[in-house]
Design a protein around this motif. Structure first.
Motif, PDB file in Angstrom:
ATOM      1  N   VAL A   1       8.100   2.761   2.538  1.00  0.00           N
ATOM      2  CA  VAL A   1       8.922   1.565   2.737  1.00  0.00           C
ATOM      3  C   VAL A   1       8.707   1.009   4.144  1.00  0.00           C
ATOM      4  O   VAL A   1       8.358  -0.158   4.337  1.00  0.00           O
ATOM      5  N   ALA A   2       8.914   1.863   5.143  1.00  0.00           N
ATOM      6  CA  ALA A   2       8.842   1.402   6.533  1.00  0.00           C
ATOM      7  C   ALA A   2       7.444   1.569   7.122  1.00  0.00           C
ATOM      8  O   ALA A   2       7.056   0.803   8.006  1.00  0.00           O
ATOM      9  N   GLY A   3       6.690   2.564   6.642  1.00  0.00           N
ATOM     10  CA  GLY A   3       5.407   2.897   7.249  1.00  0.00           C
ATOM     11  C   GLY A   3       4.441   1.737   7.384  1.00  0.00           C
ATOM     12  O   GLY A   3       3.988   1.427   8.501  1.00  0.00           O
ATOM     13  N   PRO A   4       4.075   1.051   6.288  1.00  0.00           N
ATOM     14  CA  PRO A   4       3.106  -0.046   6.411  1.00  0.00           C
ATOM     15  C   PRO A   4       3.587  -1.204   7.287  1.00  0.00           C
ATOM     16  O   PRO A   4       2.793  -1.810   8.009  1.00  0.00           O
ATOM     17  N   VAL A   5       4.886  -1.514   7.214  1.00  0.00           N
ATOM     18  CA  VAL A   5       5.410  -2.607   8.040  1.00  0.00           C
ATOM     19  C   VAL A   5       5.315  -2.234   9.518  1.00  0.00           C
ATOM     20  O   VAL A   5       4.845  -3.015  10.361  1.00  0.00           O
ATOM     21  N   LEU A   6       5.752  -1.013   9.857  1.00  0.00           N
ATOM     22  CA  LEU A   6       5.660  -0.558  11.240  1.00  0.00           C
ATOM     23  C   LEU A   6       4.198  -0.400  11.665  1.00  0.00           C
ATOM     24  O   LEU A   6       3.821  -0.717  12.791  1.00  0.00           O
ATOM     25  N   GLY A   7       3.372   0.099  10.718  1.00  0.00           N
ATOM     26  CA  GLY A   7       1.962   0.314  11.031  1.00  0.00           C
ATOM     27  C   GLY A   7       1.223  -0.969  11.325  1.00  0.00           C
ATOM     28  O   GLY A   7       0.276  -0.978  12.123  1.00  0.00           O
ATOM     29  N   SER A   8       1.644  -2.076  10.691  1.00  0.00           N
ATOM     30  CA  SER A   8       0.975  -3.356  10.951  1.00  0.00           C
ATOM     31  C   SER A   8       1.158  -3.787  12.401  1.00  0.00           C
ATOM     32  O   SER A   8       0.400  -4.604  12.919  1.00  0.00           O
ATOM     33  N   VAL A   9       2.152  -3.197  13.092  1.00  0.00           N
ATOM     34  CA  VAL A   9       2.357  -3.452  14.518  1.00  0.00           C
ATOM     35  C   VAL A   9       1.779  -2.319  15.355  1.00  0.00           C
ATOM     36  O   VAL A   9       0.937  -2.530  16.220  1.00  0.00           O
ATOM     37  N   PHE A  10       2.215  -1.083  15.052  1.00  0.00           N
ATOM     38  CA  PHE A  10       1.861   0.042  15.916  1.00  0.00           C
ATOM     39  C   PHE A  10       0.400   0.465  15.780  1.00  0.00           C
ATOM     40  O   PHE A  10      -0.227   0.835  16.770  1.00  0.00           O
ATOM     41  N   PHE A  11      -0.153   0.437  14.565  1.00  0.00           N
ATOM     42  CA  PHE A  11      -1.542   0.853  14.416  1.00  0.00           C
ATOM     43  C   PHE A  11      -2.478  -0.149  15.089  1.00  0.00           C
ATOM     44  O   PHE A  11      -3.479   0.236  15.691  1.00  0.00           O
ATOM     45  N   VAL A  12      -2.146  -1.430  14.998  1.00  0.00           N
ATOM     46  CA  VAL A  12      -3.011  -2.458  15.572  1.00  0.00           C
ATOM     47  C   VAL A  12      -2.904  -2.484  17.101  1.00  0.00           C
ATOM     48  O   VAL A  12      -3.919  -2.564  17.801  1.00  0.00           O
ATOM     49  N   HIS A  13      -1.682  -2.377  17.630  1.00  0.00           N
ATOM     50  CA  HIS A  13      -1.472  -2.580  19.068  1.00  0.00           C
ATOM     51  C   HIS A  13      -1.250  -1.289  19.857  1.00  0.00           C
ATOM     52  O   HIS A  13      -1.499  -1.268  21.069  1.00  0.00           O
ATOM     53  N   TYR A  14      -0.785  -0.231  19.190  1.00  0.00           N
ATOM     54  CA  TYR A  14      -0.466   1.008  19.913  1.00  0.00           C
ATOM     55  C   TYR A  14      -1.029   2.221  19.176  1.00  0.00           C
ATOM     56  O   TYR A  14      -0.335   3.229  18.997  1.00  0.00           O
ATOM     57  N   ARG A  15      -2.276   2.128  18.753  1.00  0.00           N
ATOM     58  CA  ARG A  15      -2.838   3.184  17.908  1.00  0.00           C
ATOM     59  C   ARG A  15      -2.833   4.562  18.591  1.00  0.00           C
ATOM     60  O   ARG A  15      -2.420   5.545  17.972  1.00  0.00           O
ATOM     61  N   PRO A  16      -3.302   4.716  19.848  1.00  0.00           N
ATOM     62  CA  PRO A  16      -3.286   6.060  20.463  1.00  0.00           C
ATOM     63  C   PRO A  16      -1.883   6.662  20.528  1.00  0.00           C
ATOM     64  O   PRO A  16      -1.705   7.853  20.257  1.00  0.00           O
ATOM     65  N   GLN A  17      -0.896   5.838  20.899  1.00  0.00           N
ATOM     66  CA  GLN A  17       0.474   6.354  20.984  1.00  0.00           C
ATOM     67  C   GLN A  17       1.000   6.773  19.607  1.00  0.00           C
ATOM     68  O   GLN A  17       1.662   7.816  19.469  1.00  0.00           O
TER      69      GLN A  17
ATOM     70  N   LEU B   1       7.199  -2.888  -0.232  1.00  0.00           N
ATOM     71  CA  LEU B   1       7.922  -3.104  -1.497  1.00  0.00           C
ATOM     72  C   LEU B   1       7.634  -1.977  -2.476  1.00  0.00           C
ATOM     73  O   LEU B   1       8.544  -1.476  -3.145  1.00  0.00           O
ATOM     74  N   ASN B   2       6.364  -1.568  -2.558  1.00  0.00           N
ATOM     75  CA  ASN B   2       6.000  -0.444  -3.423  1.00  0.00           C
ATOM     76  C   ASN B   2       6.824   0.794  -3.070  1.00  0.00           C
ATOM     77  O   ASN B   2       7.413   1.439  -3.942  1.00  0.00           O
ATOM     78  N   GLY B   3       6.860   1.110  -1.783  1.00  0.00           N
ATOM     79  CA  GLY B   3       7.635   2.275  -1.359  1.00  0.00           C
ATOM     80  C   GLY B   3       9.119   2.119  -1.594  1.00  0.00           C
ATOM     81  O   GLY B   3       9.801   3.065  -1.999  1.00  0.00           O
ATOM     82  N   PHE B   4       9.650   0.912  -1.368  1.00  0.00           N
ATOM     83  CA  PHE B   4      11.079   0.651  -1.566  1.00  0.00           C
ATOM     84  C   PHE B   4      11.457   0.855  -3.031  1.00  0.00           C
ATOM     85  O   PHE B   4      12.481   1.485  -3.338  1.00  0.00           O
ATOM     86  N   LEU B   5      10.635   0.332  -3.944  1.00  0.00           N
ATOM     87  CA  LEU B   5      10.916   0.499  -5.369  1.00  0.00           C
ATOM     88  C   LEU B   5      10.815   1.964  -5.784  1.00  0.00           C
ATOM     89  O   LEU B   5      11.600   2.440  -6.611  1.00  0.00           O
ATOM     90  N   VAL B   6       9.845   2.670  -5.213  1.00  0.00           N
ATOM     91  CA  VAL B   6       9.708   4.094  -5.519  1.00  0.00           C
ATOM     92  C   VAL B   6      10.950   4.857  -5.082  1.00  0.00           C
ATOM     93  O   VAL B   6      11.490   5.701  -5.809  1.00  0.00           O
TER      94      VAL B   6
ATOM     95  N   PHE C   1       4.498  -9.948  -5.176  1.00  0.00           N
ATOM     96  CA  PHE C   1       5.597  -8.983  -5.245  1.00  0.00           C
ATOM     97  C   PHE C   1       5.894  -8.622  -6.706  1.00  0.00           C
ATOM     98  O   PHE C   1       6.155  -7.461  -7.036  1.00  0.00           O
ATOM     99  N   GLY C   2       5.870  -9.628  -7.594  1.00  0.00           N
ATOM    100  CA  GLY C   2       6.107  -9.370  -9.018  1.00  0.00           C
ATOM    101  C   GLY C   2       5.038  -8.466  -9.612  1.00  0.00           C
ATOM    102  O   GLY C   2       5.343  -7.552 -10.386  1.00  0.00           O
ATOM    103  N   CYS C   3       3.769  -8.716  -9.255  1.00  0.00           N
ATOM    104  CA  CYS C   3       2.675  -7.849  -9.731  1.00  0.00           C
ATOM    105  C   CYS C   3       2.865  -6.421  -9.228  1.00  0.00           C
ATOM    106  O   CYS C   3       2.656  -5.455  -9.970  1.00  0.00           O
ATOM    107  N   MET C   4       3.274  -6.307  -7.968  1.00  0.00           N
ATOM    108  CA  MET C   4       3.500  -4.981  -7.393  1.00  0.00           C
ATOM    109  C   MET C   4       4.636  -4.260  -8.113  1.00  0.00           C
ATOM    110  O   MET C   4       4.574  -3.043  -8.324  1.00  0.00           O
ATOM    111  N   ALA C   5       5.658  -4.986  -8.531  1.00  0.00           N
ATOM    112  CA  ALA C   5       6.773  -4.367  -9.263  1.00  0.00           C
ATOM    113  C   ALA C   5       6.297  -3.802 -10.601  1.00  0.00           C
ATOM    114  O   ALA C   5       6.710  -2.706 -11.002  1.00  0.00           O
ATOM    115  N   ILE C   6       5.409  -4.540 -11.296  1.00  0.00           N
ATOM    116  CA  ILE C   6       4.899  -4.061 -12.588  1.00  0.00           C
ATOM    117  C   ILE C   6       4.106  -2.769 -12.419  1.00  0.00           C
ATOM    118  O   ILE C   6       4.326  -1.779 -13.123  1.00  0.00           O
TER     119      ILE C   6
END
Length: 415
Positions: free
Chosen positions: A145-161, A272-277, A321-326
């Motif tokens: 749920v949170a990982g990819p959203v946070l990763g889109s910031v931290f992996f791109v800008h703060y990868r070593p940390q 969204l995938n993680g949230f639904l899971v 989002f609808g496709c991901m829900a299916i």
């Protein structure tokens, strides 16, 4: 099975795997994009085929170790290895060192899961396994749920940390397993295995016996096809969204608008995938607990393929989002059933090896899945997603054949 009645081993591992998976999903979904940008699509497609190939051997070896020396030892070996590899990744001076560390993390994960699944099976009854496996799957996906959203910031800008935090989390989990987790390999099995001489030849001979089981081999074949589709979430779907989903409004209020597109849109889809899971794994498991394993596996394969296929026809984030829900609904129907099926099917003295062999479907699927990156050079998105849909439909058909075969074997035994 009531949470209060769970063994301490299960409670500790549930929380530990929840935390480690949160950090895992902050970097893993972006590796296909990272390597594609660094090495180019063709080279990245080939490079991403190597970790699953090594993971296949690690799965088999992890299952063998889990049955021979114990679940706990195998899990500790995995966590110590991943700690070292995350540290190497964090302080890497070049993309090639990044790639080596990425391979090492994959090998460590492949060692862990046969022992982890076998430990769950050791500590639960057949009636409770679907719910317990579903609970573990829910915990694993809280990080999605949170990982990819946070990763889109931290992996791109703060990868070593980010990778240093991953190192610390793996180390703390290893220490927790060392002090709090007890061995669950049955004592009589351990004593029998202790009499045997350790041999790689013997290991592969024991797996050869398993794969001569035609029904189990068919199960692996069907699982490989659906795994190829499942892996596209992190491979081709990631590239498709990055290249075709332009910046567009996700939310707006008056003059305020929050826009997503490219990598950020992919992060939201995975969230969204993680949230639904997280929300629906346990409810879906209870809704379909009276369904047969056959119907659950067949319908889930079809839903997953259709959900991915429909993505080829839109770049609108809300339709995506609808496709991901299916496809997520198909995923939720499949996972607890697939895990409990192997627990029921495998003999007690070879449970780890059956779990390791079962994990091959994901390793082989990951090995083949990156070919879609190269395929996308020649086919339009609708062509690539059509190929994936075809594989999932063949998977559904193989599950039908599998359960006919099992029914015939049970009928012949009873007669």
């Amino acid at each position: 099975m009531i949470w209060r009645s769970w063994d301490l081993n299960l409670k500790v591992r549930l929380f530990g795997e929840l935390i480690t998976h949160t950090f895992f999903w902050m970097y893993f979904p972006f590796m296909a994009i990272y390597f594609s940008d660094t090495f180019g699509k063709d080279v990245a497609g080939l490079l991403l085929m190597v970790p699953p190939l090594l993971g296949m051997l690690s799965n088999l070896f992890g299952g063998y170790l889990a049955d021979r020396v114990g679940r706990r030892f195998t899990m500790l070996l995995s966590l110590c290895t991943s700690t070292v590899m995350f540290a190497l990744f964090a302080f890497s001076p070049s993309p090639w060192i990044d790639y080596i560390a990425f391979i090492g993390i994959g090998i460590a994960g492949a060692l862990y899961w046969p022992a982890s699944s076998a430990m769950v099976a050791d500590l639960t009854t057949e009636d409770d396994r679907r719910i317990v496996f579903a609970t573990f799957y829910t915990a694993m996906n809280i990080g999605v749920v949170a990982g990819p959203v946070l990763g889109s910031v931290f992996f791109v800008h703060y990868r070593p940390q980010l990778l240093m935090f991953c190192t610390l989390v793996e180390l703390l989990f290893a220490i927790t397993v060392f002090f709090l987790i007890k061995e669950t390999l049955p004592e009589h099995v351990r004593q029998e295995k202790a009499k045997e001489r350790f041999s790689l030849i013997q290991q592969f001979q024991s797996y050869a016996i398993i794969f001569r089981d035609k029904a189990f081999a068919l199960y692996i074949g069907a699982g490989i096809l659906i795994a190829i589709g499942f892996m596209q979430l992190d491979i081709y779907m990631a590239l498709y969204v990055k290249e075709h989903v332009m910046q567009q409004a996700l939310f707006s209020w008056g003059n305020w608008t929050y826009s997503v597109g490219g990598t950020s849109a992919f992060g939201w889809l995975m969230a969204l995938n993680g949230f639904l899971v997280v929300l629906f794994t346990l409810p879906v498991t209870r809704w379909f607990e009276n369904w047969s394993d056959r119907n659950s596996l067949v319908i889930s394969s079809i839903l997953f393929g259709v959900g991915l296929f429909l993505m080829a026809f839109t770049t609108n984030i809300w339709l995506l989002f609808g496709c991901m829900a299916i496809l997520t609904f198909g995923e939720l129907m499949r996972t607890p059933v697939a895990q409990s099926f192997i627990s029921k099917y495998s003999p007690e003295d070879a449970r780890g090896q059956y779990m390791g062999a079962s994990s091959l479907q994901f390793s082989i699927g990951r090995f083949i899945a990156p070919l879609t990156i190269g395929l996308s050079q020649w086919l339009a998105p609708v062509g690539v997603f059509s190929v994936v849909l075809g594989l999932t439909l063949v998977s559904a058909y193989l599950y039908i054949i599998l359960f006919r075969m099992i029914g015939a074997e049970e009928a012949s035994k009873s007669s």
